[in-house]
Design an enzyme around this catalytic site. Structure first.
Site, PDB file in Angstrom:
ATOM      1  CB  ILE A  27      -0.907   0.014   1.246  1.00  0.00           C
ATOM      2  CG1 ILE A  27      -1.703  -1.291   1.346  1.00  0.00           C
ATOM      3  CG2 ILE A  27      -1.822   1.236   1.248  1.00  0.00           C
ATOM      4  CD1 ILE A  27      -2.277  -1.560   2.716  1.00  0.00           C
ATOM      5  CB  CYS A  28       1.435   3.936  -2.382  1.00  0.00           C
ATOM      6  SG  CYS A  28       2.368   5.470  -2.495  1.00  0.00           S
TER       7      CYS A  28
END
Length: 168
Positions: A85-86
């Site tokens: 996840i960014c």
């Protein structure tokens, strides 16, 4: 030791008042591994999907952020094929926004919000981010298709379904 004390307190709080559409529990085989489920936000292509996340708590928690990844495939500009996840809250400063005051419930709520409102300008998946910006209809159809294929499966009976177990 501080890590486990804080984690017990957070899990107790999560069991008593979890964020909406989120459940989380400690894995039986490890004190540093959690599993969470997020129900897809309403009015999004992820609606009614149930997404599983793996949470690894580092020994230096809360001074280091947990490593969180989706184990349920999701078509999203800020989540890659490996489920990474960014999100700034998951990164240490100076490039990230992690602070020891952030907790697991706050992180899961932030991920839920990211599902509702992707950030294509900071996309992890370039092609999906470009599609989100240029052809939102095609993005929505594909994301909904992935949700139906991967996140709307029947859950097994031996899996916790609602809240974190109490750690008294």
């Amino acid at each position: 030791m501080q890590c486990h004390t804080r984690l017990k307190r957070e899990l107790k709080s999560l069991s008593e008042s979890p964020p909406p559409n989120v459940s989380c529990w400690l894995n039986e085989d490890s004190l540093n591994t959690l599993t969470a489920k997020i129900i897809g936000p309403p009015s999004t292509p992820y609606e009614k999907g149930v997404f599983t996340l793996h949470i690894a708590i580092p020994d230096r928690y809360p001074f280091e952020p947990p490593r969180i990844r989706f184990t349920t495939p999701i078509y999203h500009p800020n989540i890659d094929d490996a489920g990474r996840i960014c999100l700034d809250l998951l990164k240490m400063p100076p490039n990230g926004a992690w602070k020891p005051a952030v907790n697991i419930a706050g992180l899961l709520s932030s991920i839920f919000l990211l599902m509702s409102d992707p950030n294509p300008d900071d996309g992890l998946m370039f092609d999906i981010a470009r599609q989100y910006k240029t052809d939102k209809g095609a993005f929505t159809r594909k994301a909904r298709e992935w949700t139906q294929r991967h996140a709307m499966k029947e859950t097994s009976d031996d899996e916790p379904q609602s809240k974190c177990p109490r750690l008294d």
